[in-house]
Design an enzyme around this catalytic site. Structure first.
Site, PDB file in Angstrom:
ATOM      1  N   LYS A  22     -13.885  -5.939   9.233  1.00 63.78           N
ATOM      2  CA  LYS A  22     -13.359  -6.338   8.126  1.00 63.78           C
ATOM      3  C   LYS A  22     -11.986  -7.043   8.837  1.00 63.78           C
ATOM      4  CE  LYS A  22     -10.623  -4.004   5.126  1.00 63.78           C
ATOM      5  NZ  LYS A  22      -9.240  -4.784   5.355  1.00 63.78           N
ATOM      6  N   ASN A  23     -11.169  -6.301   9.354  1.00 64.20           N
ATOM      7  CA  ASN A  23      -9.944  -6.765   9.771  1.00 64.20           C
ATOM      8  C   ASN A  23      -9.941  -7.792  10.982  1.00 64.20           C
ATOM      9  OD1 ASN A  23      -8.835  -5.170   7.854  1.00 64.20           O
ATOM     10  ND2 ASN A  23      -7.794  -3.621   9.134  1.00 64.20           N
ATOM     11  N   CYS A 116       2.044  -2.383  -2.511  1.00 63.32           N
ATOM     12  CA  CYS A 116       0.704  -1.869  -2.659  1.00 63.32           C
ATOM     13  C   CYS A 116       0.725  -0.310  -2.812  1.00 63.32           C
ATOM     14  CB  CYS A 116      -0.399  -2.569  -1.646  1.00 63.32           C
ATOM     15  SG  CYS A 116      -0.309  -1.182   0.049  1.00 63.32           S
ATOM     16  N   ARG A 121       5.191  -2.921   1.844  1.00 69.69           N
ATOM     17  CA  ARG A 121       4.510  -3.725   2.714  1.00 69.69           C
ATOM     18  C   ARG A 121       4.993  -5.009   2.835  1.00 69.69           C
ATOM     19  NH1 ARG A 121      -1.934  -3.185   2.607  1.00 69.69           N
ATOM     20  NH2 ARG A 121      -1.676  -3.987   4.970  1.00 69.69           N
ATOM     21  N   ASP A 303      -5.284   3.560   9.634  1.00 70.71           N
ATOM     22  CA  ASP A 303      -6.622   3.248   8.734  1.00 70.71           C
ATOM     23  C   ASP A 303      -7.530   4.447   9.002  1.00 70.71           C
ATOM     24  OD1 ASP A 303      -5.556   0.911   7.977  1.00 70.71           O
ATOM     25  OD2 ASP A 303      -6.813  -0.487   8.777  1.00 70.71           O
ATOM     26  N   ARG A 395     -14.586  -3.055  -0.927  1.00 63.56           N
ATOM     27  CA  ARG A 395     -13.757  -4.013  -0.136  1.00 63.56           C
ATOM     28  C   ARG A 395     -13.757  -3.894   1.310  1.00 63.56           C
ATOM     29  NH1 ARG A 395      -7.552  -4.150  -1.262  1.00 63.56           N
ATOM     30  NH2 ARG A 395      -8.038  -5.581   0.512  1.00 63.56           N
TER      31      ARG A 395
HETATM   32  C1  UD1 Z   1      -3.097  -4.589   9.131  1.00 64.11           C
HETATM   33  C2  UD1 Z   1      -4.537  -4.242   8.719  1.00 64.11           C
HETATM   34  C3  UD1 Z   1      -4.404  -2.731   7.911  1.00 64.11           C
HETATM   35  C4  UD1 Z   1      -3.609  -1.587   8.902  1.00 64.11           C
HETATM   36  C5  UD1 Z   1      -2.473  -2.302   9.505  1.00 64.11           C
HETATM   37  C6  UD1 Z   1      -1.813  -1.514  10.480  1.00 64.11           C
HETATM   38  C7  UD1 Z   1      -5.721  -6.128   8.084  1.00 64.11           C
HETATM   39  C8  UD1 Z   1      -6.345  -6.954   7.230  1.00 64.11           C
HETATM   40  N1  UD1 Z   1      -4.864  -5.253   7.675  1.00 64.11           N
HETATM   41  O1  UD1 Z   1      -2.371  -4.724   8.095  1.00 64.11           O
HETATM   42  O2  UD1 Z   1      -5.718  -2.340   7.535  1.00 64.11           O
HETATM   43  O3  UD1 Z   1      -3.591  -0.476   8.159  1.00 64.11           O
HETATM   44  O4  UD1 Z   1      -2.607  -3.493   9.858  1.00 64.11           O
HETATM   45  O5  UD1 Z   1      -2.653  -0.977  11.666  1.00 64.11           O
HETATM   46  O6  UD1 Z   1      -5.719  -6.364   9.301  1.00 64.11           O
HETATM   47  N2  UD1 Z   1       6.027  -4.957   8.636  1.00 64.11           N
HETATM   48  C9  UD1 Z   1       7.002  -5.246   8.126  1.00 64.11           C
HETATM   49  N3  UD1 Z   1       7.261  -6.622   8.002  1.00 64.11           N
HETATM   50  C10 UD1 Z   1       6.352  -7.559   8.100  1.00 64.11           C
HETATM   51  C11 UD1 Z   1       5.120  -7.186   8.533  1.00 64.11           C
HETATM   52  C12 UD1 Z   1       5.003  -5.534   8.587  1.00 64.11           C
HETATM   53  O7  UD1 Z   1       7.977  -4.589   8.185  1.00 64.11           O
HETATM   54  O8  UD1 Z   1       6.504  -8.632   7.743  1.00 64.11           O
HETATM   55  C13 UD1 Z   1       5.833  -3.372   8.681  1.00 64.11           C
HETATM   56  C14 UD1 Z   1       4.884  -2.707   7.696  1.00 64.11           C
HETATM   57  O9  UD1 Z   1       5.438  -2.429   6.417  1.00 64.11           O
HETATM   58  C15 UD1 Z   1       4.241  -1.537   8.336  1.00 64.11           C
HETATM   59  C16 UD1 Z   1       4.168  -2.176  10.061  1.00 64.11           C
HETATM   60  O10 UD1 Z   1       5.071  -3.283  10.022  1.00 64.11           O
HETATM   61  O11 UD1 Z   1       5.074  -0.477   8.309  1.00 64.11           O
HETATM   62  C17 UD1 Z   1       2.679  -2.530  10.180  1.00 64.11           C
HETATM   63  O12 UD1 Z   1       2.211  -3.456   9.423  1.00 64.11           O
HETATM   64  P1  UD1 Z   1       1.107  -4.475   9.792  1.00 64.11           P
HETATM   65  O13 UD1 Z   1       0.541  -4.331  11.231  1.00 64.11           O
HETATM   66  O14 UD1 Z   1       1.721  -5.818   9.688  1.00 64.11           O
HETATM   67  O15 UD1 Z   1      -0.130  -4.439   8.892  1.00 64.11           O
HETATM   68  P2  UD1 Z   1      -0.890  -5.479   8.250  1.00 64.11           P
HETATM   69  O16 UD1 Z   1      -1.063  -6.369   9.000  1.00 64.11           O
HETATM   70  O17 UD1 Z   1      -0.398  -5.628   6.784  1.00 64.11           O
END
Ligand code: UD1
Length: 415
Positions: A22-23, A116, A121, A303, A395
């Site tokens: 999915k990701n 969420c 997030r 995850d 999902r």
């Molecule tokens: C993706 C995955 C999700 C997985 C996560 C971490 C997808 C669709 N989703 O989510 O399943 O759990 O990676 O492996 O691929 N952060 C910030 N600011 C930002 C972005 C991130 O502070 O702009 C922080 C987040 O709050 C979190 C950390 O960085 O603590 C990691 O988040 P991130 O790797 O961005 O997760 P996603 O891409 O949302």
């Protein structure tokens, strides 16, 4: 509303084919928006999220179709660079269209994802990075409006190796003028595959699979085809179900993507056999308690944290599970407690005391991976567990009840 009912305690046995990730497919589908063309994507899991992404692409003007694990996307007539709240609120990965759409149209309107079930997030890294590339950003009616006559290459350092921000900014940068260097990038296999896909489209990204990406902007991109990598999170979920309930062989996996997970399972006493593209697991008599801390790839994935907590609920003593990626990602714990698990949470750490037996009860899914944890626990629990709000599991897990039925579980979906 549909529910899943699981009668626990059945021994699982057999083989299961792991679906596409999915990701990985969600950012790849977004990347098709970068240029006009017809794209074919193979090994696509039929999930609610894949369907949501198809809907989103259609809103921008793309044509999409899906048959037998293959998605076709025609982006020739894309003319509406927008991602509305209705879709973004159901799937945060909708935010991935930000980078490709601004790259192609010089402007984009994407609804700002809210919080969420795992906490706030934020998307600040995505937005700061886009500003550094030269975009002007505004927030209006809950939407991010981004505009740029031209994106210009620059250096961007991520505070944390964010999967989404790395993917989004790589897509924004592939056609930016000059060189963009992204530092402290995510190295998750799904991001690696996205970058490989971008290069097949004609991008020039170096350092793929490392924490520094060097992206030299190109003038043109072309359509491309790709086969999505196997879903390491689905794979890990089945392995953990096996660790509690029986001998399982998972096929169509990349064992290297699961190295930390299989190593941890070996520490619990499970027997693991690894082949080129399959992994077999045999559970031990007594499952040992093993501490675990999540980390970015190649560490233990956040995850799979919920599923590990479910597993440890039935281990032989006490264990400590810490999530350093998402600090609030523990909504599965009150539900596991309803089945009799003994877990306390302090800040981002769960303290688990293994119990001899879980007992079935009505429980509620709160997010995709929390639902998977409930499945694992329910399969092992005595009696019947009724899992509601199963749209969460749909999902992210393709044909989950059919797959578990094939392994001998007593599981059914009721409306
Ligand atoms: C993706 C995955 C999700 C997985 C996560 C971490 C997808 C669709 N989703 O989510 O399943 O759990 O990676 O492996 O691929 N952060 C910030 N600011 C930002 C972005 C991130 O502070 O702009 C922080 C987040 O709050 C979190 C950390 O960085 O603590 C990691 O988040 P991130 O790797 O961005 O997760 P996603 O891409 O949302």
């Amino acid at each position: 509303m549909a529910k899943i009912i699981i009668k626990g305690g059945k021994t699982l046995n057999g083989e299961v084919k792991i679906s596409g990730a999915k990701n990985a497919v969600l950012p790849i589908m977004s990347a098709t928006l970068l240029c006009p063309g017809k794209f074919t994507i193979y090994n696509v899991p039929d999930l609610r999220d894949t369907r949501t992404m198809m809907q989103l692409l259609e809103i921008t003007g793309a044509k999409t179709s899906f048959e037998n694990g293959t998605v076709w996307v025609d982006t020739n007539n894309v003319n509406n660079p927008e991602a509305p709240y209705d879709l973004v609120k159901t799937m945060r990965a909708s935010f991935y269209v930000l980078g490709p759409l601004i790259s192609r149209f010089g402007k984009v309107q994407v609804s700002l994802p809210g919080g969420c079930a795992w906490g706030p997030r934020p998307v600040d890294y995505h937005l700061k990075g886009l500003e550094k590339l030269g975009a002007n950003l505004d927030l209006e009616g809950g939407n991010i409006l981004a505009e740029a006559d031209e994106l210009i290459g620059c250096d961007i350092h991520f505070e944390f190796p964010s999967v989404g921000a790395t993917g989004n900014l790589a897509m924004a940068a592939v056609r930016a003028k000059g060189i963009t260097r992204l530092f402290n990038c995510a190295k998750e296999p799904e991001i690696t595959q996205l970058c490989e896909f971008l290069n097949i489209m004609g991008a020039n990204i170096k350092g793929i699979g490392t924490d520094s990406l060097v992206i030299e902007g190109v003038k043109e991109l072309n359509h491309a085809d790709i086969t999505v990598i196997p879903d390491r999170i689905e794979a890990g979920t089945f392995l953990m179900a096996g660790a509690l309930n029986g001998e399982i062989k998972i096929n169509n996996v990349i064992p290297l993507h699961l190295e930390k997970v299989t190593n941890k399972l070996i520490e619990t006493g499970c027997q693991i056999t690894i082949n080129d593209d399959s992994i077999s697991i045999t559970p031990p008599e007594n499952l040992k308690s093993v501490d675990m801390t999540t980390a970015v790839f190649p560490g233990f994935p956040t995850d799979l944290q919920a599923q590990w907590v479910a597993l440890m609920s039935l281990s032989d003593s006490s264990s400590i599970v810490t999530d350093i990626v998402y600090h609030d990602r523990f909504s599965h714990i009150p539900e596991l407690a309803r089945l009799g698990a003994n877990i306390k949470v302090e800040k981002n750490t769960a303290f688990i005391r293994g119990v001899d037996q879980l007992v079935g009860a009505p429980v509620m899914s709160t997010d995709i991976r929390a639902s998977a944890a409930l499945f694992i626990a329910a399969l092992a629990a005595k009696g019947e567990t009724e899992i509601s709000r199963i749209y969460h599991i749909d999902r992210g897990y393709e044909k989950i009840e059919q797959k578990f039925l094939g392994l001998g579980a007593d599981i059914r979906r009721v409306s």
